[in-house]
Motif scaffolding. Structure first.
Motif, PDB file in Angstrom:
ATOM      1  N   GLY A 121      59.086  44.337 -30.357  1.00  0.00           N
ATOM      2  CA  GLY A 121      60.260  44.767 -29.609  1.00  0.00           C
ATOM      3  C   GLY A 121      61.222  45.628 -30.396  1.00  0.00           C
ATOM      4  O   GLY A 121      62.158  46.189 -29.837  1.00  0.00           O
ATOM      5  N   THR A 122      61.019  45.762 -31.712  1.00  0.00           N
ATOM      6  CA  THR A 122      61.894  46.606 -32.534  1.00  0.00           C
ATOM      7  C   THR A 122      61.753  48.054 -32.088  1.00  0.00           C
ATOM      8  O   THR A 122      60.646  48.545 -31.901  1.00  0.00           O
ATOM      9  N   SER A 123      62.875  48.729 -31.912  1.00  0.00           N
ATOM     10  CA  SER A 123      62.816  50.130 -31.491  1.00  0.00           C
ATOM     11  C   SER A 123      62.970  51.064 -32.682  1.00  0.00           C
ATOM     12  O   SER A 123      63.491  50.681 -33.738  1.00  0.00           O
ATOM     13  N   GLY A 124      62.518  52.290 -32.503  1.00  0.00           N
ATOM     14  CA  GLY A 124      62.604  53.299 -33.544  1.00  0.00           C
ATOM     15  C   GLY A 124      62.222  54.648 -32.983  1.00  0.00           C
ATOM     16  O   GLY A 124      62.135  54.821 -31.766  1.00  0.00           O
ATOM     17  N   ILE A 125      62.010  55.603 -33.854  1.00  0.00           N
ATOM     18  CA  ILE A 125      61.568  56.927 -33.419  1.00  0.00           C
ATOM     19  C   ILE A 125      60.246  57.271 -34.090  1.00  0.00           C
ATOM     20  O   ILE A 125      59.962  56.816 -35.187  1.00  0.00           O
ATOM     21  N   ILE A 126      59.472  58.055 -33.380  1.00  0.00           N
ATOM     22  CA  ILE A 126      58.230  58.587 -33.941  1.00  0.00           C
ATOM     23  C   ILE A 126      58.527  60.012 -34.396  1.00  0.00           C
ATOM     24  O   ILE A 126      59.112  60.800 -33.659  1.00  0.00           O
ATOM     25  N   ALA A 127      58.150  60.318 -35.631  1.00  0.00           N
ATOM     26  CA  ALA A 127      58.356  61.656 -36.180  1.00  0.00           C
ATOM     27  C   ALA A 127      57.045  62.155 -36.783  1.00  0.00           C
ATOM     28  O   ALA A 127      56.252  61.366 -37.290  1.00  0.00           O
ATOM     29  N   LYS A 128      56.864  63.452 -36.715  1.00  0.00           N
ATOM     30  CA  LYS A 128      55.686  64.087 -37.304  1.00  0.00           C
ATOM     31  C   LYS A 128      56.024  64.532 -38.718  1.00  0.00           C
ATOM     32  O   LYS A 128      57.080  65.120 -38.960  1.00  0.00           O
ATOM     33  N   VAL A 129      55.124  64.245 -39.659  1.00  0.00           N
ATOM     34  CA  VAL A 129      55.307  64.677 -41.047  1.00  0.00           C
ATOM     35  C   VAL A 129      54.905  66.145 -41.134  1.00  0.00           C
ATOM     36  O   VAL A 129      53.765  66.505 -40.869  1.00  0.00           O
ATOM     37  N   VAL A 130      55.869  66.987 -41.484  1.00  0.00           N
ATOM     38  CA  VAL A 130      55.607  68.418 -41.627  1.00  0.00           C
ATOM     39  C   VAL A 130      55.180  68.731 -43.054  1.00  0.00           C
ATOM     40  O   VAL A 130      54.279  69.519 -43.288  1.00  0.00           O
ATOM     41  N   GLN A 131      55.828  68.053 -44.002  1.00  0.00           N
ATOM     42  CA  GLN A 131      55.556  68.318 -45.412  1.00  0.00           C
ATOM     43  C   GLN A 131      55.856  67.061 -46.227  1.00  0.00           C
ATOM     44  O   GLN A 131      56.755  66.296 -45.880  1.00  0.00           O
ATOM     45  N   LYS A 132      55.113  66.861 -47.307  1.00  0.00           N
ATOM     46  CA  LYS A 132      55.322  65.717 -48.192  1.00  0.00           C
ATOM     47  C   LYS A 132      55.273  66.189 -49.635  1.00  0.00           C
ATOM     48  O   LYS A 132      54.447  67.023 -49.996  1.00  0.00           O
TER      49      LYS A 132
END
Length: 129
Positions: A58-69
């Motif tokens: 149930g924890t909420s968050g955001i999904i993000a795409k890794v562009v660079q590391k």
């Protein structure tokens, strides 16, 4: 879908990510650092302000795409008349692009020294809890 999760991210950072296309984060937290090591450009990651100890269904968050590391080593040298001390610290910088909101279905793995893995699903902006 299964994601690596980065936990304990400041709410203000998550809000900035939601409003801007690209943002770079510097990760120094050891548990999150292990998570970043398991990521590559193009992967998706879940970011949440919830601490690792409180991460649950149930924890909420955001999904993000890794562009660079980028992984880097910082060396620190301090000295006085009696000693010279040198320390090194690893850190990771990841550039992220916000995708959408998500909610954790279950925590798959939260072992110390390994990436935190969760099963999460996308949520619509109108979905209430």
């Amino acid at each position: 879908m299964e994601y690596i999760a980065l936990t304990g991210i400041a709410d203000s950072v998550i809000e900035v990510l939601k409003k801007h296309e690209l943002r770079t984060l510097e990760i120094r937290n050891p548990q999150n650092f292990f998570g970043v090591l398991g990521l590559n450009a193009g992967d998706n990651v879940l970011l949440t302000s919830t601490s690792l100890q409180d991460l649950a269904d149930g924890t909420s968050g955001i999904i993000a795409k890794v562009v660079q590391k980028q992984i880097s080593v910082h060396s620190f040298v301090s000295s006085n008349d009696f000693y010279i001390e040198e320390r090194e610290a690893l850190s990771a910088r990841i550039q992220l692009e916000c995708r959408h909101m998500a909610r954790v279905r279950s925590v798959i793995s939260d072992e110390i020294g390994k990436p935190v893995r969760v099963d999460a699903r996308d949520i619509s902006c109108y979905e209430a809890r």
